[in-house]
Motif scaffolding. Sequence first.
Motif, PDB file in Angstrom:
ATOM      1  N   TYR A  43      -1.348  51.957  10.284  1.00 29.13           N
ATOM      2  CA  TYR A  43      -0.952  50.356  10.693  1.00 29.13           C
ATOM      3  C   TYR A  43      -1.830  49.358  10.089  1.00 29.13           C
ATOM      4  O   TYR A  43      -1.330  48.281   9.175  1.00 29.13           O
ATOM      5  N   ARG A  44      -3.159  49.640   9.825  1.00 31.92           N
ATOM      6  CA  ARG A  44      -3.909  48.763   9.014  1.00 31.92           C
ATOM      7  C   ARG A  44      -3.606  48.646   7.289  1.00 31.92           C
ATOM      8  O   ARG A  44      -3.608  47.558   6.739  1.00 31.92           O
ATOM      9  N   ASP A  45      -3.262  49.839   6.884  1.00 27.59           N
ATOM     10  CA  ASP A  45      -2.771  49.669   5.532  1.00 27.59           C
ATOM     11  C   ASP A  45      -1.556  48.992   5.619  1.00 27.59           C
ATOM     12  O   ASP A  45      -1.262  48.197   4.322  1.00 27.59           O
ATOM     13  N   LEU A  96      -6.413  40.355  16.471  1.00 22.30           N
ATOM     14  CA  LEU A  96      -7.120  41.207  15.336  1.00 22.30           C
ATOM     15  C   LEU A  96      -8.827  41.067  15.356  1.00 22.30           C
ATOM     16  O   LEU A  96      -8.892  39.794  15.405  1.00 22.30           O
ATOM     17  N   SER A  97      -9.373  41.932  15.791  1.00 20.75           N
ATOM     18  CA  SER A  97     -11.027  41.885  15.613  1.00 20.75           C
ATOM     19  C   SER A  97     -11.634  41.212  14.387  1.00 20.75           C
ATOM     20  O   SER A  97     -10.824  41.538  13.375  1.00 20.75           O
ATOM     21  N   VAL A  99     -10.381  30.582   7.749  1.00 18.53           N
ATOM     22  CA  VAL A  99      -9.475  30.881   8.958  1.00 18.53           C
ATOM     23  C   VAL A  99     -10.028  32.137   9.686  1.00 18.53           C
ATOM     24  O   VAL A  99     -10.548  32.854   8.794  1.00 18.53           O
ATOM     25  N   SER A 100      -9.581  32.613  10.978  1.00 16.86           N
ATOM     26  CA  SER A 100      -9.873  33.637  11.394  1.00 16.86           C
ATOM     27  C   SER A 100      -9.240  34.719  10.670  1.00 16.86           C
ATOM     28  O   SER A 100      -8.089  34.553   9.964  1.00 16.86           O
ATOM     29  N   ARG A 101      -9.451  36.147  11.079  1.00 15.28           N
ATOM     30  CA  ARG A 101      -8.896  37.166  10.302  1.00 15.28           C
ATOM     31  C   ARG A 101      -7.619  37.418  10.939  1.00 15.28           C
ATOM     32  O   ARG A 101      -6.689  37.709  10.134  1.00 15.28           O
ATOM     33  N   ARG A 139     -21.615  47.275  10.511  1.00 18.98           N
ATOM     34  CA  ARG A 139     -20.549  48.302  10.895  1.00 18.98           C
ATOM     35  C   ARG A 139     -19.269  48.060   9.832  1.00 18.98           C
ATOM     36  O   ARG A 139     -18.908  49.189   9.846  1.00 18.98           O
ATOM     37  N   ARG A 140     -18.888  47.053   9.679  1.00 23.56           N
ATOM     38  CA  ARG A 140     -17.649  46.943   8.753  1.00 23.56           C
ATOM     39  C   ARG A 140     -17.753  47.771   7.554  1.00 23.56           C
ATOM     40  O   ARG A 140     -17.205  48.247   6.834  1.00 23.56           O
ATOM     41  N   LEU A 141     -18.980  47.335   6.912  1.00 22.90           N
ATOM     42  CA  LEU A 141     -19.436  47.857   5.517  1.00 22.90           C
ATOM     43  C   LEU A 141     -19.507  49.217   5.604  1.00 22.90           C
ATOM     44  O   LEU A 141     -18.953  50.099   4.620  1.00 22.90           O
ATOM     45  N   LYS A 142     -19.733  49.796   6.816  1.00 24.16           N
ATOM     46  CA  LYS A 142     -19.855  51.395   6.892  1.00 24.16           C
ATOM     47  C   LYS A 142     -18.494  51.912   6.790  1.00 24.16           C
ATOM     48  O   LYS A 142     -18.207  53.010   6.455  1.00 24.16           O
ATOM     49  N   GLU A 143     -17.520  51.231   7.639  1.00 28.64           N
ATOM     50  CA  GLU A 143     -16.131  51.660   7.646  1.00 28.64           C
ATOM     51  C   GLU A 143     -15.494  51.647   6.198  1.00 28.64           C
ATOM     52  O   GLU A 143     -14.790  52.334   5.634  1.00 28.64           O
TER      53      GLU A 143
END
Length: 690
Positions: free
Chosen positions: A23-25, A174-175, A189-191, A674-678
Amino acid sequence: MYLTGVGPRRKELLDKELGIRTYRDLLEYYPYKYVDRSKIYLLSEISHDMPFVQIKGRILSFEEFEMGKRKKRIVAHFSDGHGMCDLVWFNGAQYIYKNYIIGKEYIVFGKPSVYGGRIQFTHPDIDDASQIQLDNMGMQPFYVTTEKMKKAGITSRAIEKMTKTLIAKLAEPLSETIPEFIIRPLRLVSRDEAMRKIHYPKSAEDTQRARLRLKFEELFYVQLNILRYANDNRRKYRGYNLKRIGAQFNWFYSHNLSFELTGAQKRVMHEIRKDMASGRQMNRLLQGDVGSGKTLVALMAMLIAIDNGFQACLMAPTEILAEQHLQTVKEFLQGMNVRIELLTGIVKGKKRRDVLDSLANGTVNILIGTHAIIEDNVRFHNLGLAVVDEQHRFGVAQRAKLWNKNDNPPHVLIMTATPIPRTLAMTIYGDLDVSIIDELPPGRKPIETIHKYDNQTTSLYNGIRQQILLGRQVYIVFPLIKESEKSDLKNLETGYETLCEAFPEFRLSKIHGQMKDKEKEAEMKNFVSGQTQILVATTVIEVGVNVPNASVMVILDAQRFGLSQLHQLRGRVGRGAEQSYCILVTSHKLTNETRKRIDIMCYTNDGFEIAEADLKLRGPGDLEGTQQSGIAFDLKIADIARDGQIVQMARNEAQKIIDADPDCNKTENEILWRRLKELRNTNINWAAIS
């Protein structure tokens, strides 16, 4: 969560064709354009050359036309009360008759064309007018699809429906992936809002704000990763402290240097000296056009290493270029007590053993060579500086071997004659400090670039003959593009025979990539020594040797080359004091983009101006050097060429984070790490950047 409209077949196609697995893709598969669906046009306002438009009216009747075996063209005669048009389909009769009713009001959306003097819409989108609120339609997104997908019914409209269905199912926001302390000052704006409005905007302003946020996020994490990597390396590898400016450097500067350094060379030398004396490992990229004096600057850096009791090496991509560097360095250091040796494939037997032994015991001060330098049996006594010429010709693993030739990694100076636009350099070479020599030595005449058409061979040959009779030499380059190597090679062979017949009084050499290395080296040496007057070649000469006597570069089928490649080839001439020429030969039929490339080449010799133009015309993936370096750009929404300001903004913010949190452990930055690791295992070959 099950997504309506995506069965096993569609799932497989989305994965295979677009790489959409999650779904993210799907959320990150962004539209490439939008069309305003809030406006209804009257048929009387429409012309065939308009983009997508929307009309409102009723189907009056259907008509069918046979088109061979089992094929029909279905035409619906449509009226908006002010005029008539046709809606046309070439298949799907059963669906059309079942879903579209005569007399019912519809909103039709499509691209108008003219057939038989009448406006028509082929395979338009049709919606029930009673179900549509125009105020809510806003901007319709368009998505790139492949032919295979279209045949399976996965059109742009189908992807739009999937995405809207998915967004409607997202009950929770969305987070967030960027902290509030970055978002607020930049007014982003927010994500969640960006992701919803990028796919379902109500206005052009919605799309702009969403795109800015998503582009910033993408570029910010690229820059954060690069700067974190560079910071880790600086702390991990202390580097040698080479503060001393001693006898060798001073003697060379006072006695052997017979001319004044340019202002750019002095500035760059100051930057290098500061790095080498800082106590941290230097990782510096030295950019400069062909002939700007990069090798001289590198040599002076090598002398600093020698004055501090260390050795230096220079690694070149080809044997002939390594030999030329050896000759240049020996001429510069004539009469000085500095031992310089060559290590390439042609150095064998007793001579090779002597070089290796002398290198290990420290009596060789400067080693110049090819990838032979990184072989396991090559051991330095104490390597303090490694210079790499045209680094994109060497793989990451090869360069890493060079860094490991000492207990501590040596200082590293990477030279390139490929001008790299600033925004691209920040992304490809973001972990390197960049120095630019943007000034040619005095006395050099700018190369005159002329555009000729392929039916002007008489004047072209006369000009070539005139230059050779003046004692000059000439390059003639044929394109050799991978997709059509066989036909291109045939063109070169045929062209070579034609040129031999056209210039029977002169001697010609020939070089192409299909030849063995020894054959290429021999032919190149004949040209360098002046035994042959014309060198017929492919782009294998692009990173080549210095032939000051060569004053003419003829590039045939110039429309098939990119700007940076044309500029690199042009740099093969203009090495001496005589006026040099670059002749770009094309057919008369040129696209607008090609004509722009040719005009830019004729207008300027500035490599950085050309590289910026090339980046805008072709995009980063095609730029000379980036492909060889193994860096695969897969940015989903940002564009390095056109988003320079956002690249800079992202880098500034990333630098603030690294400065404030070098150990990556502050609580307020937890969301970032955390996001960079992902992301690290996703869209960019991070290792290649190093």
